[in-house]
Design a protein around this motif. Structure first.
Motif, PDB file in Angstrom:
ATOM      1  N   GLU A 108      27.039 -32.954  40.562  1.00  0.00           N
ATOM      2  CA  GLU A 108      27.688 -32.356  39.394  1.00  0.00           C
ATOM      3  C   GLU A 108      28.337 -31.012  39.708  1.00  0.00           C
ATOM      4  O   GLU A 108      29.224 -30.571  38.987  1.00  0.00           O
ATOM      5  CB  GLU A 108      26.690 -32.207  38.242  1.00  0.00           C
ATOM      6  CG  GLU A 108      25.564 -31.236  38.498  1.00  0.00           C
ATOM      7  CD  GLU A 108      24.530 -31.229  37.385  1.00  0.00           C
ATOM      8  OE1 GLU A 108      23.687 -30.321  37.384  1.00  0.00           O
ATOM      9  OE2 GLU A 108      24.568 -32.136  36.540  1.00  0.00           O
ATOM     10  N   SER A 146      32.197 -33.875  41.223  1.00  0.00           N
ATOM     11  CA  SER A 146      32.814 -34.398  40.009  1.00  0.00           C
ATOM     12  C   SER A 146      32.880 -33.320  38.941  1.00  0.00           C
ATOM     13  O   SER A 146      31.920 -32.581  38.725  1.00  0.00           O
ATOM     14  CB  SER A 146      32.028 -35.602  39.475  1.00  0.00           C
ATOM     15  OG  SER A 146      32.626 -36.105  38.301  1.00  0.00           O
ATOM     16  N   ASN A 163      33.915 -34.229  35.796  1.00  0.00           N
ATOM     17  CA  ASN A 163      33.815 -34.947  34.530  1.00  0.00           C
ATOM     18  C   ASN A 163      32.422 -35.553  34.392  1.00  0.00           C
ATOM     19  O   ASN A 163      32.003 -36.355  35.222  1.00  0.00           O
ATOM     20  CB  ASN A 163      34.874 -36.048  34.456  1.00  0.00           C
ATOM     21  CG  ASN A 163      34.928 -36.712  33.090  1.00  0.00           C
ATOM     22  OD1 ASN A 163      34.136 -36.401  32.200  1.00  0.00           O
ATOM     23  ND2 ASN A 163      35.865 -37.637  32.928  1.00  0.00           N
ATOM     24  N   TYR A 164      31.708 -35.196  33.338  1.00  0.00           N
ATOM     25  CA  TYR A 164      30.329 -35.671  33.165  1.00  0.00           C
ATOM     26  C   TYR A 164      30.256 -37.189  33.084  1.00  0.00           C
ATOM     27  O   TYR A 164      29.283 -37.798  33.560  1.00  0.00           O
ATOM     28  CB  TYR A 164      29.715 -35.057  31.907  1.00  0.00           C
ATOM     29  CG  TYR A 164      28.333 -35.575  31.580  1.00  0.00           C
ATOM     30  CD1 TYR A 164      27.222 -35.163  32.313  1.00  0.00           C
ATOM     31  CD2 TYR A 164      28.134 -36.492  30.547  1.00  0.00           C
ATOM     32  CE1 TYR A 164      25.961 -35.645  32.034  1.00  0.00           C
ATOM     33  CE2 TYR A 164      26.878 -36.981  30.256  1.00  0.00           C
ATOM     34  CZ  TYR A 164      25.792 -36.552  30.996  1.00  0.00           C
ATOM     35  OH  TYR A 164      24.545 -37.037  30.721  1.00  0.00           O
ATOM     36  N   GLN A 165      31.283 -37.807  32.513  1.00  0.00           N
ATOM     37  CA  GLN A 165      31.256 -39.260  32.375  1.00  0.00           C
ATOM     38  C   GLN A 165      31.270 -39.964  33.726  1.00  0.00           C
ATOM     39  O   GLN A 165      30.800 -41.096  33.838  1.00  0.00           O
ATOM     40  CB  GLN A 165      32.450 -39.720  31.533  1.00  0.00           C
ATOM     41  CG  GLN A 165      32.362 -39.290  30.069  1.00  0.00           C
ATOM     42  CD  GLN A 165      33.553 -39.770  29.257  1.00  0.00           C
ATOM     43  OE1 GLN A 165      34.570 -40.188  29.835  1.00  0.00           O
ATOM     44  NE2 GLN A 165      33.441 -39.707  27.944  1.00  0.00           N
ATOM     45  N   ASP A 166      31.803 -39.303  34.737  1.00  0.00           N
ATOM     46  CA  ASP A 166      31.845 -39.904  36.069  1.00  0.00           C
ATOM     47  C   ASP A 166      30.455 -40.095  36.659  1.00  0.00           C
ATOM     48  O   ASP A 166      30.197 -41.077  37.363  1.00  0.00           O
ATOM     49  CB  ASP A 166      32.679 -39.038  37.023  1.00  0.00           C
ATOM     50  CG  ASP A 166      34.151 -39.059  36.677  1.00  0.00           C
ATOM     51  OD1 ASP A 166      34.573 -40.002  35.983  1.00  0.00           O
ATOM     52  OD2 ASP A 166      34.871 -38.128  37.089  1.00  0.00           O
ATOM     53  N   TYR A 167      29.570 -39.149  36.410  1.00  0.00           N
ATOM     54  CA  TYR A 167      28.222 -39.237  36.999  1.00  0.00           C
ATOM     55  C   TYR A 167      27.123 -39.417  35.953  1.00  0.00           C
ATOM     56  O   TYR A 167      25.932 -39.285  36.267  1.00  0.00           O
ATOM     57  CB  TYR A 167      27.933 -38.011  37.872  1.00  0.00           C
ATOM     58  CG  TYR A 167      28.073 -36.674  37.184  1.00  0.00           C
ATOM     59  CD1 TYR A 167      27.013 -36.117  36.473  1.00  0.00           C
ATOM     60  CD2 TYR A 167      29.260 -35.955  37.251  1.00  0.00           C
ATOM     61  CE1 TYR A 167      27.141 -34.885  35.851  1.00  0.00           C
ATOM     62  CE2 TYR A 167      29.389 -34.726  36.630  1.00  0.00           C
ATOM     63  CZ  TYR A 167      28.323 -34.200  35.932  1.00  0.00           C
ATOM     64  OH  TYR A 167      28.438 -32.987  35.312  1.00  0.00           O
ATOM     65  N   GLU A 168      27.515 -39.738  34.715  1.00  0.00           N
ATOM     66  CA  GLU A 168      26.501 -39.966  33.669  1.00  0.00           C
ATOM     67  C   GLU A 168      25.596 -41.135  34.030  1.00  0.00           C
ATOM     68  O   GLU A 168      24.371 -41.065  33.902  1.00  0.00           O
ATOM     69  CB  GLU A 168      27.199 -40.231  32.327  1.00  0.00           C
ATOM     70  CG  GLU A 168      26.215 -40.472  31.179  1.00  0.00           C
ATOM     71  CD  GLU A 168      26.924 -40.752  29.868  1.00  0.00           C
ATOM     72  OE1 GLU A 168      26.243 -40.820  28.828  1.00  0.00           O
ATOM     73  OE2 GLU A 168      28.173 -40.900  29.881  1.00  0.00           O
ATOM     74  N   TYR A 169      26.190 -42.223  34.516  1.00  0.00           N
ATOM     75  CA  TYR A 169      25.406 -43.393  34.907  1.00  0.00           C
ATOM     76  C   TYR A 169      24.462 -43.054  36.060  1.00  0.00           C
ATOM     77  O   TYR A 169      23.300 -43.476  36.082  1.00  0.00           O
ATOM     78  CB  TYR A 169      26.334 -44.541  35.302  1.00  0.00           C
ATOM     79  CG  TYR A 169      25.599 -45.775  35.790  1.00  0.00           C
ATOM     80  CD1 TYR A 169      24.932 -46.607  34.901  1.00  0.00           C
ATOM     81  CD2 TYR A 169      25.573 -46.087  37.149  1.00  0.00           C
ATOM     82  CE1 TYR A 169      24.254 -47.737  35.351  1.00  0.00           C
ATOM     83  CE2 TYR A 169      24.896 -47.199  37.614  1.00  0.00           C
ATOM     84  CZ  TYR A 169      24.243 -48.025  36.707  1.00  0.00           C
ATOM     85  OH  TYR A 169      23.558 -49.135  37.157  1.00  0.00           O
ATOM     86  N   ASN A 182      21.452 -41.212  34.817  1.00  0.00           N
ATOM     87  CA  ASN A 182      20.516 -42.125  34.159  1.00  0.00           C
ATOM     88  C   ASN A 182      19.700 -42.909  35.181  1.00  0.00           C
ATOM     89  O   ASN A 182      18.493 -43.121  35.009  1.00  0.00           O
ATOM     90  CB  ASN A 182      21.278 -43.096  33.245  1.00  0.00           C
ATOM     91  CG  ASN A 182      21.891 -42.403  32.036  1.00  0.00           C
ATOM     92  OD1 ASN A 182      21.385 -41.364  31.592  1.00  0.00           O
ATOM     93  ND2 ASN A 182      22.972 -42.943  31.509  1.00  0.00           N
ATOM     94  N   ALA A 223      36.586 -41.156  40.043  1.00  0.00           N
ATOM     95  CA  ALA A 223      35.975 -39.833  39.890  1.00  0.00           C
ATOM     96  C   ALA A 223      36.820 -38.787  40.607  1.00  0.00           C
ATOM     97  O   ALA A 223      37.388 -39.038  41.671  1.00  0.00           O
ATOM     98  CB  ALA A 223      34.554 -39.838  40.433  1.00  0.00           C
TER      99      ALA A 223
END
Length: 245
Positions: free
Chosen positions: A51, A55, A57-63, A66, A182
């Motif tokens: 992070e 990247s 963008n948080y959506q790029d590494y959100e998965y 998790n 990403a």
């Protein structure tokens, strides 16, 4: 007389002690603690590195986050299970070793005892197969970090490579850590070298190595448990005198 009785009692305890199980239990506890503790912190460090540098963008590494959190919860369960199961295997080792050592005496093993030993052999065999996969998976982050560290060494000592410094990169997308869209996804040249010099990178790299060593120690302990339990069960099965409940 009391001293002789005490010495005889200690001698019987030593004779019946499952030394293989004792060593395997200690190795199992050490390996699991190392794997779970270092693995948990290494995953946290990886999350911060991704992070911060790979990247925006948080959506790029959100998965990815998790998945990391899920693995960390699995680690908690793994540690609890193995500490409990290691204690059970040690207790079973005391029982079967005592039975094997006294197999030609007045000791009589029960059908229930043999069935319990067979159950532990089967469960330990299945765990060993599963842990082989865990051991293989624990080598993957070590491989990724080692490749990144090697690239940094090439950047730090350009005379050792014919490639230009700007073309030497670490791409998190090629390992499936980030999606291909990403941004930036990769870091090159002097920027990558500065990352490799950070305490976060060095610590995470060494934590993954320690976790890998812990996984190897746990695998060796499971193999030791399996060999000892199989031998003891075979002796009880072939040479023991069973009595029905």
């Amino acid at each position: 007389p009391e001293e002789q009785g005490l010495l005889e009692c200690c001698a019987r305890c030593l004779v019946g002690a499952p030394f293989a199980s004792l060593v395997a239990t200690g190795l199992c506890f050490f390996g699991v603690a190392l794997f779970c503790g270092c693995g948990h912190e290494a995953l946290t460090g990886t999350e911060k590195l991704i992070e911060t540098y790979f990247s925006k963008n948080y959506q790029d590494y959100e998965y990815l986050i998790n998945v990391i959190h899920a693995f960390q919860y699995v680690i908690y369960g793994t540690a609890s299970f193995f500490f409990l199961y290691g204690a059970l295997l040690l207790a079973e080792g005391f029982y079967t070793t005592g039975a094997v050592r006294q197999i030609f005496g007045d000791y009589k093993t029960t059908i229930c005892g043999k069935g319990l030993s067979a159950t532990f052999v089967g469960i330990t065999y299945a765990l060993t197969v599963v842990w082989l996969l865990v051991f293989a998976c624990s080598a993957v982050p070590v491989y990724i970090y080692f490749n990144t560290w090697t690239t940094c060494q090439s950047i730090a000592f350009p005379s050792k490579t014919s490639a230009s410094i700007g073309s030497l990169c670490a791409d998190a997308r090629m390992y499936g850590v980030l999606p291909w869209n990403a941004f930036p996804g990769k870091v090159c040249g002097s920027n990558l070298l500065s990352i490799c010099k950070t305490a976060e990178f060095q610590m995470t790299f060494h934590l993954f190595i320690a976790a890998f060593v812990g996984a190897a120690a746990t695998l060796i302990s499971l193999l030791t448990f399996m060999i000892a339990a199989t031998y003891n069960f075979a002796v009880l099965k072939l040479m023991g005198r069973g009595t029905k409940f």
